[in-house]
Scaffold this motif. Structure first.
Motif, PDB file in Angstrom:
ATOM      1  N   ASP A 146       0.831  -1.201   0.000  1.00 22.08           N
ATOM      2  CA  ASP A 146       0.000   0.000   0.000  1.00 22.08           C
ATOM      3  C   ASP A 146       0.868   1.255   0.000  1.00 22.08           C
ATOM      4  N   GLN A 147       1.971   1.234   0.749  1.00 21.93           N
ATOM      5  CA  GLN A 147       2.859   2.389   0.808  1.00 21.93           C
ATOM      6  C   GLN A 147       3.604   2.583  -0.515  1.00 21.93           C
ATOM      7  N   GLU A 148       3.980   1.485  -1.151  1.00 22.03           N
ATOM      8  CA  GLU A 148       4.628   1.575  -2.475  1.00 22.03           C
ATOM      9  C   GLU A 148       3.680   2.195  -3.495  1.00 22.03           C
ATOM     10  N   GLY A 154      14.196  -4.581   6.791  1.00 26.46           N
ATOM     11  CA  GLY A 154      15.018  -4.314   5.614  1.00 26.46           C
ATOM     12  C   GLY A 154      14.226  -3.900   4.397  1.00 26.46           C
ATOM     13  N   ASP A 155      13.040  -4.500   4.187  1.00 28.62           N
ATOM     14  CA  ASP A 155      12.262  -4.147   2.993  1.00 28.62           C
ATOM     15  C   ASP A 155      11.704  -2.734   3.092  1.00 28.62           C
ATOM     16  N   ALA A 156      11.469  -2.250   4.326  1.00 32.99           N
ATOM     17  CA  ALA A 156      11.032  -0.862   4.484  1.00 32.99           C
ATOM     18  C   ALA A 156      12.178   0.096   4.170  1.00 32.99           C
ATOM     19  N   VAL A 157      13.393  -0.245   4.594  1.00 30.49           N
ATOM     20  CA  VAL A 157      14.564   0.588   4.287  1.00 30.49           C
ATOM     21  C   VAL A 157      14.804   0.625   2.780  1.00 30.49           C
ATOM     22  N   ALA A 158      14.638  -0.514   2.133  1.00 33.83           N
ATOM     23  CA  ALA A 158      14.831  -0.568   0.676  1.00 33.83           C
ATOM     24  C   ALA A 158      13.809   0.303  -0.045  1.00 33.83           C
ATOM     25  N   MET A 159      12.566   0.297   0.432  1.00 32.07           N
ATOM     26  CA  MET A 159      11.542   1.130  -0.191  1.00 32.07           C
ATOM     27  C   MET A 159      11.830   2.607   0.023  1.00 32.07           C
ATOM     28  N   ARG A 217      14.474   3.638  -2.407  1.00 38.22           N
ATOM     29  CA  ARG A 217      13.935   3.834  -3.765  1.00 38.22           C
ATOM     30  C   ARG A 217      13.181   5.154  -3.866  1.00 38.22           C
ATOM     31  N   PHE A 218      12.389   5.478  -2.845  1.00 37.41           N
ATOM     32  CA  PHE A 218      11.570   6.688  -2.869  1.00 37.41           C
ATOM     33  C   PHE A 218      12.451   7.935  -2.849  1.00 37.41           C
ATOM     34  N   LEU A 219      13.428   7.980  -1.938  1.00 38.41           N
ATOM     35  CA  LEU A 219      14.290   9.146  -1.841  1.00 38.41           C
ATOM     36  C   LEU A 219      15.186   9.289  -3.076  1.00 38.41           C
ATOM     37  N   THR A 220      15.648   8.160  -3.593  1.00 35.13           N
ATOM     38  CA  THR A 220      16.482   8.203  -4.803  1.00 35.13           C
ATOM     39  C   THR A 220      15.698   8.766  -5.981  1.00 35.13           C
ATOM     40  N   ALA A 221      14.423   8.365  -6.101  1.00 38.16           N
ATOM     41  CA  ALA A 221      13.584   8.877  -7.184  1.00 38.16           C
ATOM     42  C   ALA A 221      13.371  10.389  -7.039  1.00 38.16           C
TER      43      ALA A 221
END
Length: 386
Positions: A23-25, A57-62, A65-69
């Motif tokens: 949902d957050q993605e 870890g999957d929250a950190v990865a998301m 991705r969000f900040l990089t975008a």
């Protein structure tokens, strides 16, 4: 200067047993699409990037991705602070390196609030990044004054930093906490809170009048989008409903435009969630009626099941209707009448009926006939005495 005000992302949040990463993605993609089609000058994240101090870890990865975008692909400066859910020490890692790419992350409280200056066609705008602050932080930062309350701590912080404001410049404060403009008519403010926030009565309430010199205050902590007693002091709220108590809140992000004189225009932007959070009420027959007991909705649904006794196989039947059901609360028909029906139905009950309803609500079992006879006798004696 046009910027997007976000807060309380809570990446890694669990809603009952369900991970909300999908949902957050989905929400992240909507934010990125908005910024792609409606250019802004910056993005503010006013705390609680993660749901807990050691995020999965999957929250950190998301988050990566969000900040990089935002920073690398859209070339937007991001100004973020730590909230009370974030692990400030971990969040502070690499902050100095991130600045070179346009990610300004203030995680650790400092006596001198970090100031980031951005330029627009009218000149500089100073953004002040104030991470979540407690009286314990205040005692460390101001040992001589030794503050004991949130109000005292923030007062000292403002007394230390307001002289640093440059005359004639526009200033934006980014802060995370329980803030509201107080008044004699409303000494504890008029803020909407919910179950998923961490507040202790009004012990952490801070009078937002301390922040009056700022042209806009981007607050985080409260999950409902609302004013903090002023048009210029705003909570944008969380991106999703993180508890059943938030089911009626309209979630939004805030697009803020600051003109050359410091006047701001705030525009809420509403995104549709991947799944709504809501509650439903009814008997099993009423809930099953629309589809004959098969799939109804993929929303996150809390069920108030009206029944006199135990419903066999209730969990399986509810899951057939709502695969993402959050829980089941069993409610007796009498409770439905008196609680869900409100005070009007309660006023229609005589003393004995009202006592029965109260007993069954609090004890979770029916009143025995012997006990009911005793109640009737007591009611009759009271009637004779009056």
């Amino acid at each position: 200067m046009k910027f997007l005000h976000l807060s309380d992302l809570h990446f890694g949040k669990l809603l009952f047993e369900y991970s909300l990463l999908e949902d957050q993605e989905y929400w992240c993609r909507q934010v990125l699409d908005l910024l792609q089609n409606d250019p802004h000058d910056a993005v503010i994240i006013a705390g609680d990037l993660y749901d807990r101090s050691v995020p999965p870890g999957d929250a950190v990865a998301m988050m990566d991705r969000f900040l990089t975008a935002l920073v690398s692909q859209l070339r937007l400066p991001v100004l973020a602070i730590a909230g009370n859910h974030d692990g400030s020490q971990r969040l502070a890692f690499g902050a100095g390196l991130y600045r070179n790419s346009g990610l300004y992350l203030s995680a650790l409280p400092s006596r001198e609030v970090e100031r980031i200056t951005l330029e627009d066609r009218w000149g500089p705008v100073d953004f002040w990044l104030l991470p979540y602050l407690t009286p314990a932080d205040g005692k460390t930062l101001f040992p001589q004054e030794n503050p004991h309350t949130f109000q005292e701590t923030y007062r000292l912080m403002m007394e230390e930093n307001l002289p640093r404001l440059v005359p004639g410049r526009r200033n934006v404060l980014v802060a995370h906490g329980f803030f509201c403009r107080l008044s004699p008519e409303h000494p504890v403010g008029e803020l909407e809170t919910c179950e998923s926030e961490t507040t202790v009565g009004t012990a952490d309430l801070v009078d937002a009048a301390l922040f009056e010199p700022f042209q806009y205050c981007a607050f985080g902590h409260l999950h409902g989008s609302q004013r903090a007693g002023s048009e210029r002091m705003r909570y944008c709220g969380s991106p999703l409903a993180y508890s059943v108590s938030e089911e009626r809140q309209v979630k939004s992000v805030l697009s803020v435009e600051l003109d050359g004189q410091g006047n701001c225009t705030v525009t809420p932007i509403v995104f549709s969630p991947l799944r709504k959070v809501r509650s439903v009420s009814g008997t099993m027959e009423e809930l099953c009626a629309p589809t004959g007991g098969t799939f109804v909705s993929d929303d996150y649904v809390f069920v108030n099941l009206m029944t006199d006794g135990v419903e066999p196989d209730a969990a399986r039947r509810i899951r057939n209707l709502y695969p993402h059901y959050l829980g089941i609360r069993y409610v007796s028909p009498l409770e439905k009448e008196t609680v869900l029906g409100g005070g009007e139905a309660l006023r229609k009950l005589d003393l004995c009926q009202a006592f029965r309803a109260f007993y069954e609500q609090t004890q979770g079992e029916p009143l025995t006939e012997d006990a009911m006879r005793a109640v009737r006798q007591a009611a009759q004696e009271k009637e004779e005495q009056s």
